[in-house]
Design a protein around this motif. Sequence first.
Motif, mmCIF file in Angstrom:
data_model
loop_
_atom_site.group_PDB
_atom_site.id
_atom_site.type_symbol
_atom_site.label_atom_id
_atom_site.label_comp_id
_atom_site.label_asym_id
_atom_site.label_seq_id
_atom_site.Cartn_x
_atom_site.Cartn_y
_atom_site.Cartn_z
ATOM 1 N N GLU A 181 -4.357 6.341 -1.837
ATOM 2 C CA GLU A 181 -5.010 7.572 -2.286
ATOM 3 C C GLU A 181 -5.967 8.131 -1.226
ATOM 4 O O GLU A 181 -7.084 8.540 -1.528
ATOM 5 C CB GLU A 181 -5.728 7.341 -3.613
ATOM 6 N N GLY A 182 -5.524 8.106 0.016
ATOM 7 C CA GLY A 182 -6.294 8.683 1.110
ATOM 8 C C GLY A 182 -7.433 7.832 1.625
ATOM 9 O O GLY A 182 -8.173 8.255 2.506
ATOM 10 N N VAL A 183 -7.567 6.621 1.109
ATOM 11 C CA VAL A 183 -8.651 5.728 1.526
ATOM 12 C C VAL A 183 -8.053 4.541 2.280
ATOM 13 O O VAL A 183 -7.206 3.818 1.730
ATOM 14 C CB VAL A 183 -9.469 5.242 0.309
ATOM 15 N N VAL A 184 -8.514 4.334 3.504
ATOM 16 C CA VAL A 184 -8.031 3.192 4.290
ATOM 17 C C VAL A 184 -8.546 1.904 3.654
ATOM 18 O O VAL A 184 -9.739 1.766 3.386
ATOM 19 C CB VAL A 184 -8.486 3.295 5.762
ATOM 20 N N TRP B 264 0.842 -1.195 0.000
ATOM 21 C CA TRP B 264 0.000 0.000 0.000
ATOM 22 C C TRP B 264 0.879 1.248 0.000
ATOM 23 O O TRP B 264 1.989 1.235 0.521
ATOM 24 C CB TRP B 264 -0.942 0.006 1.214
ATOM 25 N N SER B 265 0.367 2.328 -0.559
ATOM 26 C CA SER B 265 1.180 3.533 -0.675
ATOM 27 C C SER B 265 1.420 4.210 0.676
ATOM 28 O O SER B 265 2.367 4.974 0.815
ATOM 29 C CB SER B 265 0.545 4.524 -1.658
ATOM 30 N N ARG B 266 0.597 3.906 1.660
ATOM 31 C CA ARG B 266 0.750 4.554 2.964
ATOM 32 C C ARG B 266 0.343 3.594 4.092
ATOM 33 O O ARG B 266 -0.563 2.797 3.945
ATOM 34 C CB ARG B 266 -0.122 5.807 3.006
ATOM 35 N N TYR B 267 1.051 3.713 5.185
ATOM 36 C CA TYR B 267 0.652 3.032 6.419
ATOM 37 C C TYR B 267 0.730 4.054 7.545
ATOM 38 O O TYR B 267 1.531 4.992 7.503
ATOM 39 C CB TYR B 267 1.550 1.824 6.727
#
Length: 156
Positions: free
Chosen positions: A50-53, A33-36
Amino acid sequence: MKHPDWYPAWRDEAFDELKAKNTRLRDFRLGSWSRYDYDLTAGTLLFSEEGVVKVAAEIQVAGTTSVRANNWLWAWANSNLPGEVLDDAKRVRSFGEENGIDELAQAYVTDTDHLEALGWGLTGATVRICDALGAYRPPSVQGGLYLILKTINWAN
């Protein structure tokens, strides 16, 4: 460090079990995923795109490794961590004390040659003792934070 004769094989088995558990979690794509984001006070780990969990997990902290100090520090001995994420590490300490396993019962463990292997090995022991679903280590250059996954689900 002191330990019973059965412990080295037990720890190797625990690490193998952790690898198998993490393989079963592959569908959640934890490393892609792009973010954690983790919140230690809330005991949560979120993966988003993209800002969606996309994926949410309940966590505990096993411990941390420090490249600078060349050691592992158990979560229960780390005064910088909130009490909400220490229950599993405290169970491991109790298991270590009851069974005479120094590396599970002492605050620090050193291994200057294989620090990452040490972190994953002790995390494997934690996952086994606490019957967790697996573990995750957020990417880091200076060491590692080893998180135990208690629950994991797709976000709504």
